[in-house]
Design an enzyme around this catalytic site. Structure first.
Site, short mmCIF file in Angstrom:
data_model
loop_
_atom_site.label_atom_id
_atom_site.label_comp_id
_atom_site.label_asym_id
_atom_site.label_seq_id
_atom_site.Cartn_x
_atom_site.Cartn_y
_atom_site.Cartn_z
CB SER A 31 83.22 22.44 21.92
OG SER A 31 83.17 21.16 21.35
CE1 TYR A 185 87.06 21.55 8.55
CE2 TYR A 185 88.54 19.84 7.75
CZ TYR A 185 88.15 20.72 8.74
OH TYR A 185 88.84 20.78 9.92
N1 LIG Z 1 88.49 17.10 15.13
C1 LIG Z 1 89.28 16.88 14.09
O1 LIG Z 1 89.55 15.71 13.71
C2 LIG Z 1 89.91 18.04 13.35
C3 LIG Z 1 90.80 17.76 12.31
C4 LIG Z 1 91.41 18.80 11.63
C5 LIG Z 1 91.13 20.11 12.00
N2 LIG Z 1 90.23 20.37 13.01
C6 LIG Z 1 89.99 21.79 13.32
O2 LIG Z 1 90.16 22.01 14.71
C7 LIG Z 1 89.35 23.11 15.14
C8 LIG Z 1 88.60 22.73 16.40
O3 LIG Z 1 87.66 21.72 16.08
P1 LIG Z 1 87.20 20.60 17.10
O4 LIG Z 1 87.52 19.30 16.47
O5 LIG Z 1 87.67 20.91 18.46
O6 LIG Z 1 85.61 20.77 16.96
P2 LIG Z 1 84.44 21.10 18.00
O7 LIG Z 1 84.65 20.43 19.29
O8 LIG Z 1 83.20 20.82 17.23
O9 LIG Z 1 84.61 22.66 18.25
C9 LIG Z 1 84.37 23.62 17.27
C10 LIG Z 1 84.19 24.94 17.96
O10 LIG Z 1 83.98 25.94 16.96
C11 LIG Z 1 82.82 26.69 17.35
N3 LIG Z 1 82.16 27.32 16.22
C12 LIG Z 1 81.52 26.72 15.18
N4 LIG Z 1 80.97 27.65 14.38
C13 LIG Z 1 81.28 28.85 14.93
C14 LIG Z 1 80.99 30.19 14.58
N5 LIG Z 1 80.23 30.48 13.52
N6 LIG Z 1 81.46 31.18 15.35
C15 LIG Z 1 82.20 30.90 16.45
N7 LIG Z 1 82.48 29.66 16.85
C16 LIG Z 1 82.03 28.65 16.09
C17 LIG Z 1 81.92 25.67 18.03
O11 LIG Z 1 80.92 26.32 18.77
P3 LIG Z 1 79.56 25.55 19.18
O12 LIG Z 1 79.92 24.60 20.30
O13 LIG Z 1 78.66 26.65 19.58
O14 LIG Z 1 79.09 24.80 17.97
C18 LIG Z 1 82.95 24.96 18.88
O15 LIG Z 1 83.24 25.71 20.03
C19 LIG Z 1 88.47 23.46 13.95
O16 LIG Z 1 88.99 24.60 13.28
C20 LIG Z 1 88.58 22.25 13.06
O17 LIG Z 1 88.37 22.57 11.69
C21 LIG Z 1 89.63 19.37 13.70
#
Ligand SMILES: NC(=O)c1ccc[n+]([C@@H]2O[C@H](COP(=O)([O-])OP(=O)(O)OC[C@H]3O[C@@H](n4cnc5c(N)ncnc54)[C@H](OP(=O)(O)O)[C@@H]3O)[C@@H](O)[C@H]2O)c1
Length: 307
Positions: A31, A185
């Site tokens: 994702s 967070y």
């Molecule tokens: N989006 C933002 O604005 C933002 C900002 C700052 C930092 N981040 C960081 O960027 C990273 C990626 O996030 P994203 O925005 O791309 O979010 P995302 O699309 O929701 O993806 C999160 C991913 O983490 C997986 N995940 C969640 N819990 C897990 C677990 N217990 N074990 C293994 N995998 C797990 C999810 O799996 P499922 O699909 O199975 O749930 C998904 O594949 C994260 O570390 C987030 O904190 C994001």
């Protein structure tokens, strides 16, 4: 959806690398930013391992990637960061099969999970983003540092770590009745940053380059959870001020193609790290200090949970 021409042009102009013959592993790769990191790695020629908590979602992501990049070698592994035993099984599999890794990206993470706990009883956000990633790293880094080539190890933090605090007397924010999504967070990401910075020092002079990246504000399932559905509408109005997952994922290619010192943070270059293309960020004192106490505390928490 395959990579946009704009992304391909940017990669061509800013990241002159081929990843042919290299292996890139991305956690949470089914994702958002993780999926796009996997796709960019495949586009650049890498063999890619998708490490995901749900094997069906991982397989579906693999099919999407293969559909757009039929020549790519993509495999899947199961990893649930909210379970210490799942992490142990994953690491055991990786190490016993001597899987050769050139880049390992801890991208998986969660936001706002009120009242939810990991399998071992930790708050789900701190337990996944920090304790799970810590436990995984402690198990894998000795193996990765024994490989006969450079390994880039990336932990994904967030710009919000800059306003976070660590309070060992109330580490999981349990004292207040009200759930505090952003502080919880932010703490998880500050702890991860502090730990990563300390590991960069510990592995200095080795083949392991410890890096941190943060995606800025990105439209993904987690971004929507953090900022609400309004972020989607906002993107329509101020599109360039919010990153697409593809743009945020460019940080990995940037890290792999530049000689960035171990322990650095890479994040978007606009809006105080909120959006834009990747660049090196300044590291604040709160990341540089306090790792010893944090590591001691974390080891005790893990021991208590396993007892
Ligand atoms: N989006 C933002 O604005 C933002 C900002 C700052 C930092 N981040 C960081 O960027 C990273 C990626 O996030 P994203 O925005 O791309 O979010 P995302 O699309 O929701 O993806 C999160 C991913 O983490 C997986 N995940 C969640 N819990 C897990 C677990 N217990 N074990 C293994 N995998 C797990 C999810 O799996 P499922 O699909 O199975 O749930 C998904 O594949 C994260 O570390 C987030 O904190 C994001």
């Amino acid at each position: 959806m395959s990579l946009s021409d704009k992304t391909k042009r940017w990669l061509n102009e800013n990241c002159k690398i081929s990843l042919k013959g290299k292996t890139v592993l991305v956690t949470g790769a089914n994702s958002g930013v993780g999926f796009k990191m996997a796709e960019i790695s495949a586009y650049l020629g890498a063999d890619v391992i998708l490490a995901c908590r749900n094997k069906e979602r991982a397989k579906e992501a693999r099919l999407r990637l293969i559909g757009d990049h039929p020549e790519a070698s993509i495999s899947v592994m199961q990893l649930d960061l909210a379970s210490l035993s799942s992490i142990e099984v994953f690491c055991e599999e990786l190490v016993s099969s001597q899987v050769d890794i050139d880049a390992f990206v801890n991208n998986a993470g969660v936001f706002r999970q009120p009242g939810k706990k990991t399998a071992d009883g930790f708050d789900l956000v701190i337990g996944t983003n920090y304790i799970g990633t810590y436990y995984l790293s402690e198990r894998l880094l000795p193996y990765l540092s024994s490989l006969p080539h450079e390994v880039v190890y990336v932990n994904t933090i967030s710009i919000i770590h800059k306003i976070a605090t660590v309070d060992y007397a109330d580490f999981y924010y349990e004292r207040e009745k009200r759930y505090r999504a952003f502080p919880v967070y932010a703490r998880s990401k500050l702890c991860l940053a502090r730990y990563t910075y300390a590991q960069a020092k510990r592995y200095a002079g080795s083949n392991v380059r410890m890096m941190m990246n943060h995606p800025g504000m990105t439209i993904t399932p987690m971004g929507l959870n953090a900022f609400g559905n309004g972020i989607g509408r906002l993107a329509g109005v101020v599109g360039p001020l919010i990153n697409s997952p593809e743009k945020s994922a460019l940080s990995l290619a940037y890290i792999l193609s530049h000689e960035i010192p171990s322990g650095s943070i890479i994040g978007p270059n606009k809006g105080f790290g909120g959006w834009g293309y990747p660049e090196m960020n300044r590291i604040g004192q709160r990341v540089k200090e306090g790792a010893e106490e944090l590591i001691r505390f974390t080891d005790i928490e893990i021991e208590k949970a396993k007892a």
